[in-house]
Design an enzyme around this catalytic site. Structure first.
Site, PDB file in Angstrom:
ATOM      1  N   GLY A 225       0.810  -1.213   0.000  1.00 53.98           N
ATOM      2  CA  GLY A 225       0.000   0.000   0.000  1.00 53.98           C
ATOM      3  C   GLY A 225       0.844   1.264   0.000  1.00 53.98           C
ATOM      4  N   SER A 226       0.401   2.260   0.755  1.00 56.60           N
ATOM      5  CA  SER A 226       1.005   3.597   0.692  1.00 56.60           C
ATOM      6  C   SER A 226       2.428   3.660   1.207  1.00 56.60           C
ATOM      7  CB  SER A 226       0.136   4.594   1.473  1.00 56.60           C
ATOM      8  OG  SER A 226      -1.118   4.750   0.844  1.00 56.60           O
ATOM      9  N   THR A 227       2.920   2.612   1.872  1.00 55.40           N
ATOM     10  CA  THR A 227       4.323   2.625   2.283  1.00 55.40           C
ATOM     11  C   THR A 227       5.256   2.603   1.081  1.00 55.40           C
ATOM     12  OG1 THR A 227       4.311   0.204   2.518  1.00 55.40           O
ATOM     13  CG2 THR A 227       3.850   1.505   4.503  1.00 55.40           C
ATOM     14  N   ILE A 228       4.714   2.325  -0.104  1.00 55.96           N
ATOM     15  CA  ILE A 228       5.514   2.332  -1.334  1.00 55.96           C
ATOM     16  C   ILE A 228       5.603   3.744  -1.930  1.00 55.96           C
ATOM     17  CG2 ILE A 228       5.466   1.549  -3.767  1.00 55.96           C
ATOM     18  CD1 ILE A 228       6.614  -0.503  -1.879  1.00 55.96           C
ATOM     19  N   LYS A 229       4.711   4.634  -1.580  1.00 56.92           N
ATOM     20  CA  LYS A 229       4.686   5.975  -2.183  1.00 56.92           C
ATOM     21  C   LYS A 229       6.019   6.718  -2.069  1.00 56.92           C
ATOM     22  CE  LYS A 229      -0.310   6.624  -1.709  1.00 56.92           C
ATOM     23  NZ  LYS A 229      -1.391   7.323  -0.986  1.00 56.92           N
TER      24      LYS A 229
END
Length: 586
Positions: free
Chosen positions: A302-306
């Protein structure tokens, strides 16, 4: 006179007959002596003394195994995590034991802690066999009471039983051994060959009841297994396990896991899982509780990849942390789907895209990048390949590659969907950012004399530091990860709230809460990932569920590792100062 005359008339034994009988008896004695001499002295005699000795040895001399001591497992500070203790196993020859009386069998059953009816049933089942176990792994004290009954056909042998002092705290990592002391799961299985050692052999003399009456010789010494020292720090392991267990319970979650890495060496300092089990008593344990989710479970990050997508944008040279991105009107339409932000953030810079975790902003950045640019960076950071821990069943994750990427596939990829990682991979990727672009190998086994690895440079140091500064704003007052803050220390990290996959696609009401980060942000010591799976209460955002676990664990970790605190400036002020020092312009 008449009587005397009568005695004189009785016939006597002829002397030649007496001599003949005496001679025959002497010859018989001589023949017997010669025969015995032939049997016991002359080696060439058929079925002579060698034959008799061999027959005697075959009936009295036995070769027995000498159990090998299994190597211990310790943490980086030498604290015992797994140790073998000597026990006695009681076994029987049913052919001999069946002669025991009813009273003797009742006494035997009482000593074994077995109902008499059950013992009788087992004896009946094995009545034609020569061997059966009566009770495995008894304490020497209890076993001696059974042997004191002095029953024909009842014997004992020395074995070892594995004991895990930390119990459920390290259960999934260490795994366990079976009743024969062979590794079945976890590191016990992975390092079975070196831990197990090699059994020895000895010759003994046994009497008619099968009891050992004399030790003759040791034919082969038992070789103990080698000890295994892990990189785990049990102080941090206990801390992580306690806070993780508490968070899973408070949020009504199905499971959770946490990994802590030493950013300076790549060592895994803690790896905690929930639910757990007691490896010392596995009765009724569910298989799911035995899984080391931190290495085996694959999940969409999820958003930890942003922040990693932002790093890919910085590498193109077309973006800086101050590059403005228009997120109005708060959503973006792609073929087949519309992506939304919680509110319309308007025109914001790339740093604020990360601070607010803007779906629209990161999608617009992704649409400006080549898909292979993103994938190649993710791979450099360690995603899509096993970290090489040696742990059985380690998941390598999935990093897709396509000939043609549809816009929605690229957007999903950029904010953490359509790829899978394990927790250690994600922690390693954040360690690269923490280490100013250096990637260090992850290890579960402590190498003696190991020095801090220099690492492989996979990202430009200045770009990694810019992303680190962005991640600090996530922990600030306006960020989504403020609950991960640690008083007195600068923290960098990112939250993630991931929809779980159901039978009909992504479920609207099932989530995985994630937080990834490192501390202290200015001189990183630890990187960590927290995952809480399927929280069922009102809270489910990563910033609400996973970030507090990071904050509590790292608060204790900084104290335990004696990392001195510093006066922390507001996150936005830190970012402005760092960017000004680097001469970055918008």
């Amino acid at each position: 006179m008449g009587a005397v005359k009568k005695q004189q008339q009785q016939p006597g034994i002829a002397r030649w007959r007496f001599a003949l009988v005496a001679g025959l008896l002497c010859l018989l004695a001589v023949a017997l002596v010669v025969h015995l001499a032939g049997l016991q002295v002359l080696p060439e005699q058929d079925k002579g003394y060698r034959f008799l000795q061999d027959q005697g040895r075959a009936r009295t001399i036995r070769t027995e195994e000498i159990a090998a001591y299994r190597g211990s497992i310790v943490d980086r500070n030498g604290e015992l995590l797994a140790v073998s203790t000597p026990v006695q196993t009681i076994w029987a020859n049913p052919q001999l034991l069946k002669e025991a009386s009813a009273d003797e069998l009742r006494a035997l059953a009482a000593g074994l802690g077995t109902p008499p009816a059950r013992l009788a049933k087992r004896l009946e089942k094995y009545r034609n066999k020569g061997f059966m176990y009566l009770r495995r792994h008894m304490t020497p004290e209890r076993a001696n009471k059974v042997l004191a009954l002095d029953l024909a056909g009842v014997y004992s042998k020395k074995e070892y039983r594995r004991f895990y002092p930390a119990g459920e705290v390290t259960a999934q990592l260490l795994g366990f051994t079976n009743i024969d002391d062979l590794g079945q799961e976890g590191l016990e299985l992975a390092y079975e060959q070196s831990l197990a050692g090699e059994v020895g052999k000895r010759q003994v003399v046994k009497d008619l009841k099968g009891r050992t009456v004399q030790d003759l010789a040791v034919k082969q010494e038992a070789r103990p297994g080698r000890d295994l020292q892990l990189t785990i720090d049990m102080r941090l392991q206990y801390l992580a396990y306690r806070e993780l267990k508490k968070a899973v319970a408070e949020n009504g979650a199905a499971s959770g896991f946490m990994v802590i890495l030493d950013t300076q060496s790549g060592d895994v300092l803690a790896m905690a899982n929930q639910p757990s089990f007691n490896p010392n008593n596995r009765h009724g344990v569910q298989a799911a509780a035995m899984r080391n989710r931190a290495l085996i479970d694959q999940f969409e990050p999820g958003s930890t990849i942003k922040p990693l997508t932002a790093l890919a944008a910085l590498e193109t040279g077309r973006y800086t942390p101050h590059t403005r991105i228009n997120t109005s009107p708060g959503y973006i339409r792609l073929p087949g789907k519309t992506l939304l932000d919680p509110v319309n953030y308007g025109e914001i810079d790339l740093t604020r895209v990360i601070t607010k975790s803007s779906q629209v902003g990161i999608t617009k950045v992704a649409m400006d990048l080549e898909p292979e640019t993103l994938r190649e960076l993710f791979y450099r950071l360690g995603l899509g390949e096993a970290v090489g821990s040696g742990f059985p069943g380690e998941a390598p994750g999935i990093l897709p590659t396509r000939d043609r990427w549809h816009p929605i596939e690229l957007a999903n990829f950029a904010f953490g969907y359509g790829l899978t990682v394990n927790a250690v991979q994600l922690a390693q990727a954040y360690s690269v950012v923490a280490n100013a672009g250096l990637k260090r190998p992850v290890s579960l086994i402590l190498a003696q004399g190991k020095k801090a690895a220099g690492g492989e440079r996979v990202v430009d140091s200045e770009l990694a530091q810019q992303v680190s500064a962005m991640l600090e704003t996530v922990i600030g007052p306006e960020g989504t990860g403020k609950r991960a803050a640690v008083d007195g220390y600068r923290v960098a990290g990112k939250t993630g709230t991931v929809h779980k996959v159901g039978s009909g696609g992504y479920a609207d009401n099932r989530y995985r809460s994630v937080f990834a980060g490192f501390i202290p942000a200015d001189n990183p010591r630890l990187a960590a990932v927290v995952v809480i799976d399927d929280p069922s209460h009102a809270k489910y955002y990563g910033g609400e569920v996973a970030a507090p676990v990071f904050g509590k664990v790292m608060t204790g970790a900084m104290r335990l590792l004696q990392v001195p605190p510093e006066k922390v400036a507001p996150a936005d002020q830190q970012l402005a100062t760092q960017l000004d020092e680097r001469g970055t312009t918008s």
